[in-house]
Design an enzyme around this catalytic site. Structure first.
Site, PDB file in Angstrom:
ATOM      1  CG  HIS A 212      -5.457  -2.311  -0.985  1.00  0.00           C
ATOM      2  ND1 HIS A 212      -4.745  -1.722  -1.267  1.00  0.00           N
ATOM      3  CD2 HIS A 212      -5.260  -1.806   0.275  1.00  0.00           C
ATOM      4  CE1 HIS A 212      -4.072  -0.798  -1.250  1.00  0.00           C
ATOM      5  NE2 HIS A 212      -3.834  -0.610   0.447  1.00  0.00           N
TER       6      HIS A 212
ATOM      7  CB  SER B 129      -1.104  -0.285   1.048  1.00  0.00           C
ATOM      8  OG  SER B 129      -1.743   0.969   0.801  1.00  0.00           O
TER       9      SER B 129
ATOM     10  CD  GLU C 155      -2.165  -2.661  -4.287  1.00  0.00           C
ATOM     11  OE1 GLU C 155      -3.780  -2.951  -3.658  1.00  0.00           O
ATOM     12  OE2 GLU C 155      -1.636  -1.850  -3.399  1.00  0.00           O
TER      13      GLU C 155
END
Length: 340
Positions: free
Chosen positions: A313, A142, A242
């Protein structure tokens, strides 16, 4: 030389110097070969810090207990339990905590406790001098994407894109099998075990088999780094992407950024992981699906592409070695990614 011509000369020379320097740096980055940090052995210490958003000590305990059960020691950083609004302590505290772990020769890997936001605020204050001499594994994903890409771009050092402390199940025996499998993939990678991940067939896939260095991560963070010293060079690489909680129009905009900046031009292969979408407001729907958005950006290229890869995620978020060589294979049976 008169004053007017002299000033013109200075401006031209300065512009030429700047362009030359930037070109040289990008060339150096693209030619780096991977440096793999030492794999861990029992008794080694893993540091746990929160360089982005806040997390309390209670929520890192499941990770601490499991890591210790693997035979490793843990060192809890000063940022665990600290809070400065959404951040895990103020910028100075987060910088100091991560810096101490980067410099400490007794810490063999650093697990970031969670993502969220914050790395971009401290990345330019970090000193990687000792880290370059004695690399260690940086673990997270992330917001930590920026740290992964900065490390590989500048130093050619591999790192681990994976779940963090806030994703470890609180009661291990009650965890879902896929949770257990993904958490154990972190252990496999830091131990140096070979890993191979698979994804089911998707009709949007493009078949092929390639070898290349794996780079990528969170799309928003990759766009954030564009044009900075933390940007990634994708030429000759396998790129994985992502993201989460973004609307389709926002993903379209970010992917246009990657296309216009040439990041799709010379890829070896493209991996599309999890994209948890934020619904479009009623009456303001975007005209394309995620798959259509992506395929539009790469329609003139013929490298292999896979969708629905288990990274991002989501619960099936496996540990990947960023900046390390892999083989990507896509055929009628699905996709596989194997570390070399």
């Amino acid at each position: 030389m008169n004053r007017k011509h002299f000033l013109s000369f200075l401006i031209t020379a300065g512009a030429t110097t700047t362009v030359s320097k930037a070109t040289s740096v990008v060339s150096d980055f693209s030619e780096k070969t991977s440096r793999i940090p030492p794999y861990l052995k029992k008794g080694d210490t893993i540091g746990i810090t929160s360089p982005a958003s806040f997390i309390d000590l209670e929520n890192v305990q499941p990770a601490v207990q499991l890591i210790q059960s693997w035979g490793f020691n843990t060192k809890i950083g000063a940022t665990i339990g600290k809070r400065d609004f959404i951040l895990g302590g103020n910028d100075a505290e987060r910088t100091e905590d991560l810096q101490l772990m980067l410099d400490d020769p007794n810490i063999k890997a650093i697990m970031c406790a969670r993502g969220g936001y914050g790395i971009v605020r401290i990345i330019d204050q970090l000193d990687f001098t000792k880290f370059k001499r004695n690399p260690k594994w940086i673990i997270g994903f992330s917001d930590i994407t920026l740290l992964h890409n900065h490390i590989y771009t500048n130093f050619g050092i591999a790192s681990i894109h994976s779940k963090m402390c806030n994703s470890f199940p609180k009661v291990w025996p009650e965890a879902l099998p896929i949770q257990i499998e993904t958490i154990l993939s972190i252990k496999q990678v830091i131990n140096g075990e070979p890993v191979r991940y698979t994804a089911p067939y998707n009709s949007n896939n493009r078949n092929g088999r390639v070898e290349g260095t794996l780079v990528g991560g969170n799309l928003s963070l990759i766009e954030t780094a564009a044009g900075t010293c933390s940007d990634i060079v994708t030429d000759g690489k396998i790129l994985f992407l992502e993201d989460t909680e973004e609307q389709l129009y926002s993903l379209d905009r970010m992917l246009w950024n990657l296309k216009r900046s040439g990041k799709f031009d010379k890829l070896k292969g493209l991996i599309i992981g999890g994209f948890r979408l934020k619904p479009d407001p009623e009456g303001e729907e975007f005209s394309k699906t995620l798959q259509e958005i992506i395929l539009e950006k790469i329609k003139e290229y013929d490298y292999p592409v896979c969708f629905d890869f288990p990274v991002g995620h989501q619960i099936n978020n496996f540990a990947l070695k960023c900046g390390a060589p892999h083989t990507l294979n896509i055929d009628q049976n699905g996709s596989s990614l194997t570390s070399i």
